[in-house]
Design an enzyme around this catalytic site. Sequence first.
Site, PDB file in Angstrom:
ATOM      1  N   GLN A   1      -8.641  11.161   7.351  1.00  0.00           N
ATOM      2  CA  GLN A   1      -7.277  11.894   7.290  1.00  0.00           C
ATOM      3  C   GLN A   1      -6.982  12.638   6.144  1.00  0.00           C
ATOM      4  O   GLN A   1      -6.530  13.717   6.350  1.00  0.00           O
ATOM      5  CB  GLN A   1      -6.276  10.566   7.375  1.00  0.00           C
ATOM      6  CG  GLN A   1      -4.541  11.058   7.603  1.00  0.00           C
ATOM      7  CD  GLN A   1      -3.852  10.017   7.835  1.00  0.00           C
ATOM      8  OE1 GLN A   1      -3.620   9.819   9.044  1.00  0.00           O
ATOM      9  NE2 GLN A   1      -3.219   9.423   6.920  1.00  0.00           N
TER      10      GLN A   1
ATOM     11  N   GLN B   1      -0.486  11.296  17.874  1.00  0.00           N
ATOM     12  CA  GLN B   1      -1.732  11.061  16.979  1.00  0.00           C
ATOM     13  C   GLN B   1      -2.151   9.585  17.623  1.00  0.00           C
ATOM     14  O   GLN B   1      -3.284   9.080  17.121  1.00  0.00           O
ATOM     15  CB  GLN B   1      -1.377  10.821  15.415  1.00  0.00           C
ATOM     16  CG  GLN B   1      -0.638   9.523  15.143  1.00  0.00           C
ATOM     17  CD  GLN B   1      -0.241   9.748  13.784  1.00  0.00           C
ATOM     18  OE1 GLN B   1       0.438  10.424  13.144  1.00  0.00           O
ATOM     19  NE2 GLN B   1      -0.868   8.612  12.883  1.00  0.00           N
TER      20      GLN B   1
ATOM     21  N   VAL C   1      -4.877  -0.191  -1.859  1.00  0.00           N
ATOM     22  CA  VAL C   1      -4.261  -1.567  -2.153  1.00  0.00           C
ATOM     23  C   VAL C   1      -4.774  -2.560  -1.248  1.00  0.00           C
ATOM     24  O   VAL C   1      -4.644  -2.433  -0.019  1.00  0.00           O
ATOM     25  CB  VAL C   1      -2.635  -1.520  -2.250  1.00  0.00           C
ATOM     26  CG1 VAL C   1      -2.076  -3.126  -2.694  1.00  0.00           C
ATOM     27  CG2 VAL C   1      -2.202  -0.393  -3.301  1.00  0.00           C
TER      28      VAL C   1
ATOM     29  N   GLY D   1       0.937  -1.085  -0.007  1.00  0.00           N
ATOM     30  CA  GLY D   1       0.148   0.037  -0.191  1.00  0.00           C
ATOM     31  C   GLY D   1       0.771   1.117  -0.045  1.00  0.00           C
ATOM     32  O   GLY D   1       0.515   2.250  -0.701  1.00  0.00           O
ATOM     33  N   HIS D   2       1.940   1.210   0.819  1.00  0.00           N
ATOM     34  CA  HIS D   2       2.644   2.369   0.821  1.00  0.00           C
ATOM     35  C   HIS D   2       3.379   2.693  -0.536  1.00  0.00           C
ATOM     36  O   HIS D   2       3.808   3.707  -1.126  1.00  0.00           O
ATOM     37  CB  HIS D   2       3.959   2.227   1.932  1.00  0.00           C
ATOM     38  CG  HIS D   2       3.116   2.069   3.371  1.00  0.00           C
ATOM     39  ND1 HIS D   2       3.189   1.103   4.218  1.00  0.00           N
ATOM     40  CD2 HIS D   2       2.531   3.326   4.069  1.00  0.00           C
ATOM     41  CE1 HIS D   2       2.774   1.242   5.332  1.00  0.00           C
ATOM     42  NE2 HIS D   2       2.357   2.571   5.588  1.00  0.00           N
TER      43      HIS D   2
HETATM   44  P1  AMP Z   1       0.663   4.894   7.674  1.00  0.00           P
HETATM   45  O1  AMP Z   1       1.811   4.414   7.852  1.00  0.00           O
HETATM   46  O2  AMP Z   1      -0.355   3.626   8.135  1.00  0.00           O
HETATM   47  O3  AMP Z   1       0.300   6.159   8.340  1.00  0.00           O
HETATM   48  O4  AMP Z   1       0.181   4.979   6.207  1.00  0.00           O
HETATM   49  C1  AMP Z   1       1.009   5.958   5.437  1.00  0.00           C
HETATM   50  C2  AMP Z   1       0.286   6.231   4.086  1.00  0.00           C
HETATM   51  O5  AMP Z   1       0.106   5.186   3.410  1.00  0.00           O
HETATM   52  C3  AMP Z   1      -1.282   6.918   4.404  1.00  0.00           C
HETATM   53  O6  AMP Z   1      -1.469   8.028   3.498  1.00  0.00           O
HETATM   54  C4  AMP Z   1      -1.858   5.728   4.153  1.00  0.00           C
HETATM   55  O7  AMP Z   1      -3.234   6.184   3.741  1.00  0.00           O
HETATM   56  C5  AMP Z   1      -1.596   5.030   3.177  1.00  0.00           C
HETATM   57  N1  AMP Z   1      -1.767   3.650   3.085  1.00  0.00           N
HETATM   58  C6  AMP Z   1      -1.811   2.639   4.109  1.00  0.00           C
HETATM   59  N2  AMP Z   1      -2.266   1.710   3.690  1.00  0.00           N
HETATM   60  C7  AMP Z   1      -2.710   1.880   2.312  1.00  0.00           C
HETATM   61  C8  AMP Z   1      -3.297   0.950   1.499  1.00  0.00           C
HETATM   62  N3  AMP Z   1      -3.546  -0.286   1.709  1.00  0.00           N
HETATM   63  N4  AMP Z   1      -3.479   1.160   0.004  1.00  0.00           N
HETATM   64  C9  AMP Z   1      -3.120   2.720   0.012  1.00  0.00           C
HETATM   65  N5  AMP Z   1      -2.586   3.395   0.677  1.00  0.00           N
HETATM   66  C10 AMP Z   1      -2.282   3.102   1.882  1.00  0.00           C
END
Ligand code: AMP
Length: 279
Positions: free
Chosen positions: A155, A61, A178, A36-37
């Site tokens: 967010q 947060q 993703v 996803g990242h």
């Molecule tokens: P986090 O590390 O969980 O704060 O996520 C960092 C960024 O990755 C944020 O903008 C999330 O929305 C994005 N993100 C996390 N999981 C996914 C995913 N499965 N698909 C797309 N973007 C994601």
Amino acid sequence: MHIFRTNRLLRSYLDRHRREQKSIGYVPTLGALHPGHMSLIKSARAQNDIVVCSIFVNPTQFNDKSDLAKYPRTIEADIELLLQNETHILYYPRYEEVYPPDLDTGIDIDLGYMGEVLEAAKRPGHFEGVMQVVKRLLDIVEPDRLYMGQKDFQQYTIIGYMLEQLKMPTELIVCPIVREANGLAMSSRNERLSPEARQRAGVLYATLCASKSGYDLAKISEIEATAMRSIKEAGLEPEYFTIVDGLNLSRPDSHSSSIVASTAAWIEGVRLIDNIRIQ
Ligand code: AMP
């Protein structure tokens, strides 16, 4: 890939490239990186000369301090994944770089209704912490474009509002969710689930899809109630399943140009969130 742990070194590198008119794309994360990242990194790479990813587990947060303590920290695997995806820069700051004791990093933006519903209702202080860290990180990186996932719907909506309110020049780019093979949205928290729970959690996406295909403005409450039941029947504990106007998070009406179904549910002590654009 360059790894910077101080603002001074990061900024002197970026300033040099900015002087050469290079564009900068920025992907802030909490680490424990997954595909996803990486989709955000790929979009940033396609649209910018330089891609900066940051890994910072931001304490402000986390309203639940045990969630903060349990948050996975996998920096070596993260670096490997960033290298494979040709990221130019990893910014991996220590706490004092982000929050120096002599700097007031507080943010005073009234989120109104957006700050009361969905995630905000369940996680007091969460979005204040998110705004605080994103504002601070943007001041450090000063990117042309900021990449966030649709996965965290409220967010990115709030960060878009913050950019507007503060008249910040950065453009927000939202990237699609993703998913795993069964539809479960990828998340660092999925790693804490047993294989069986991970399989069952696919019901969230199935339920979101059903609410989209059966969407009818006049029947929103019914659709929400049915969705809550489906999630419960699959053995998850739903917190909410709510259909909202995608721009202001209020109840949709016939003028809503964007409509989103959003849900949060628990399984095996893990809180999962997901959403879908209905229109
Ligand atoms: P986090 O590390 O969980 O704060 O996520 C960092 C960024 O990755 C944020 O903008 C999330 O929305 C994005 N993100 C996390 N999981 C996914 C995913 N499965 N698909 C797309 N973007 C994601």
